[in-house]
Design a protein around this motif. Structure first.
Motif, PDB file in Angstrom:
ATOM      1  N   VAL A 191       0.676  -1.251  -0.204  1.00 58.79           N
ATOM      2  CA  VAL A 191       0.140  -0.209  -0.006  1.00 58.79           C
ATOM      3  C   VAL A 191       0.806   1.213   0.001  1.00 58.79           C
ATOM      4  CG1 VAL A 191      -1.779   1.332   1.526  1.00 58.79           C
ATOM      5  CG2 VAL A 191      -1.932  -1.066   1.079  1.00 58.79           C
ATOM      6  N   ASN A 192       2.046   1.075   0.787  1.00 59.80           N
ATOM      7  CA  ASN A 192       3.157   2.252   0.566  1.00 59.80           C
ATOM      8  C   ASN A 192       3.580   2.640  -0.497  1.00 59.80           C
ATOM      9  OD1 ASN A 192       4.821   4.109   1.647  1.00 59.80           O
ATOM     10  ND2 ASN A 192       5.385   3.066   3.424  1.00 59.80           N
ATOM     11  N   GLN A 193       3.759   1.752  -1.547  1.00 63.94           N
ATOM     12  CA  GLN A 193       4.352   1.869  -2.607  1.00 63.94           C
ATOM     13  C   GLN A 193       3.239   2.586  -3.539  1.00 63.94           C
ATOM     14  OE1 GLN A 193       3.469   0.305  -5.892  1.00 63.94           O
ATOM     15  NE2 GLN A 193       5.303   1.147  -7.034  1.00 63.94           N
ATOM     16  N   VAL A 194       2.140   2.215  -3.379  1.00 64.85           N
ATOM     17  CA  VAL A 194       1.036   2.366  -4.230  1.00 64.85           C
ATOM     18  C   VAL A 194       0.559   4.092  -4.071  1.00 64.85           C
ATOM     19  CG1 VAL A 194      -1.662   2.395  -4.607  1.00 64.85           C
ATOM     20  CG2 VAL A 194      -0.409   0.538  -4.209  1.00 64.85           C
ATOM     21  N   VAL A 195       1.056   4.506  -2.885  1.00 63.12           N
ATOM     22  CA  VAL A 195       0.787   6.115  -2.675  1.00 63.12           C
ATOM     23  C   VAL A 195       1.669   6.700  -3.460  1.00 63.12           C
ATOM     24  CG1 VAL A 195       1.236   7.945  -1.087  1.00 63.12           C
ATOM     25  CG2 VAL A 195       0.328   5.711  -0.256  1.00 63.12           C
ATOM     26  N   ILE A 238      -4.447   7.969  -3.759  1.00 64.10           N
ATOM     27  CA  ILE A 238      -3.309   8.506  -3.080  1.00 64.10           C
ATOM     28  C   ILE A 238      -3.790   8.638  -1.257  1.00 64.10           C
ATOM     29  CG2 ILE A 238      -2.243  10.680  -2.469  1.00 64.10           C
ATOM     30  CD1 ILE A 238      -2.274  11.154  -5.512  1.00 64.10           C
ATOM     31  N   PHE A 239      -5.049   9.412  -0.945  1.00 62.96           N
ATOM     32  CA  PHE A 239      -5.087   9.476   0.364  1.00 62.96           C
ATOM     33  C   PHE A 239      -5.794   8.238   1.148  1.00 62.96           C
ATOM     34  CE2 PHE A 239      -5.891  13.789  -2.114  1.00 62.96           C
ATOM     35  CZ  PHE A 239      -4.915  14.344  -1.384  1.00 62.96           C
ATOM     36  N   VAL A 240      -6.362   7.371   0.447  1.00 63.45           N
ATOM     37  CA  VAL A 240      -6.884   6.193   0.995  1.00 63.45           C
ATOM     38  C   VAL A 240      -5.781   5.554   1.368  1.00 63.45           C
ATOM     39  CG1 VAL A 240      -8.373   4.182   0.770  1.00 63.45           C
ATOM     40  CG2 VAL A 240      -9.315   6.396  -0.044  1.00 63.45           C
TER      41      VAL A 240
END
Length: 306
Positions: free
Chosen positions: A58-62, A223-225
């Motif tokens: 999830v961190n990389q998705v940001v 981004i925010f989720v």
């Protein structure tokens, strides 16, 4: 070059991690998806524990989503008002998903639950997207074929609490976008995905948004989720591996810029078919791993930890 990942408690090849991040970033820019649906299973395949893969993926998705959305903001293909409505539902869903993730972790069933969720969701979404993409491609290849109208009057337009979305050219209820955002938020927390593989088709076929606006708006919400989900995982389960995330982010940012430019050269129908094939390929690999006999029959874990 092998590096030791302290939270995952395994060693991994640095070039492999950069390659995974770059490939997922490429897909993020092309299709408007966060890429978590692909990066998390890929981390499974190289030996990263599922709980750590979900939280760190999830961190990389940001990062890849930020890189992609900046390119779309320059082209003014982001509906900020629609993105904000989706975000409201997404944050609520992420909070529920974090609670569910912690509960499954306490039972010691989080690994199996995450993998089964991937098989079910990716299988259904991939088949639906492939079917629709092939139909759209068939219609465009035959000039005389009847064309499907996306912006027709549906039950969505009859719901209360309507709002005007000028960039998308819509005047619809805020309830469907909030529900879509909530579902994506839950999936983000439990599966480590941005949720674009559900959000993009929902925005096109359910809400009736134009395809050129959908990708940038999807990335804006993601981004925010995903940022919220990452922080919550780090605080509640301590399963975010910063070193792993760093290598994935470096590859993802570069890949997203390349993917955005490639996406402009392909037709919408081609993008849908390609994304559907990628989704089904990942689904098949996870299902195969669940069905094949493992090398080790037993593993020792502490409930509530990875």
């Amino acid at each position: 070059m092998q590096i030791y990942l302290p939270i995952a408690e395994v060693s991994a090849n640095a070039l492999t991690l950069l390659g995974i991040g770059g490939g997922v970033g490429l897909l993020s820019g092309m299709f408007g998806v966060g890429g978590g649906f692909l990066i998390t299973p890929l981390l499974f395949f190289i030996g990263i524990p599922p709980a750590v893969a979900v939280a760190t993926g999830v961190n990389q998705v940001v990062a890849s989503s930020i890189s992609g959305v900046l390119a779309h903001l320059k082209r003014k293909t982001v509906d900020l008002r629609m993105g904000t409505v989706l975000l409201v539902g997404g944050l609520a869903g992420a909070a529920l998903g974090i609670a569910l993730f912690r509960y499954l972790s306490s039972l010691g069933q989080i690994d199996l639950a995450v993998q089964l969720a991937y098989v079910v969701f990716l299988g259904i979404i991939g088949l639906l997207m492939l079917q629709e993409g092939l139909r759209a491609w068939y219609r465009t290849s035959r000039p005389n074929a009847p064309r499907r109208k996306l912006h027709t009057h549906t039950w969505v337009h009859n719901m209360p609490l309507k709002m005007k979305f000028r960039v998308s050219g819509l005047y619809i209820s805020v309830i469907p976008p909030i529900l879509v955002g909530m579902l994506v938020g839950i999936l983000s927390a439990v599966m480590g995905v941005g949720g674009g593989f559900i959000m993009v088709p929902a925005m096109i076929y359910l809400l009736g948004m134009p395809t050129k606006v959908v990708i940038g708006t999807s990335l804006f919400q993601i981004i925010f989720v995903t940022a919220f989900t990452t922080v919550m995982h780090a605080v509640t389960s301590y399963s975010v591996d910063i070193l792993l995330a760093l290598f994935l982010i470096l590859g993802g940012v570069v890949g997203a810029q390349i993917g955005t430019n490639l996406g402009l050269k392909l037709k919408a129908e081609q993008l849908r078919i390609l994304l559907a094939l990628v989704v089904l390929a990942v689904c098949s690999k996870i299902a195969l791993d669940l069905l094949l006999r493992p090398d080790e029959f037993y593993s020792i874990t502490i409930p509530g930890r990875h």
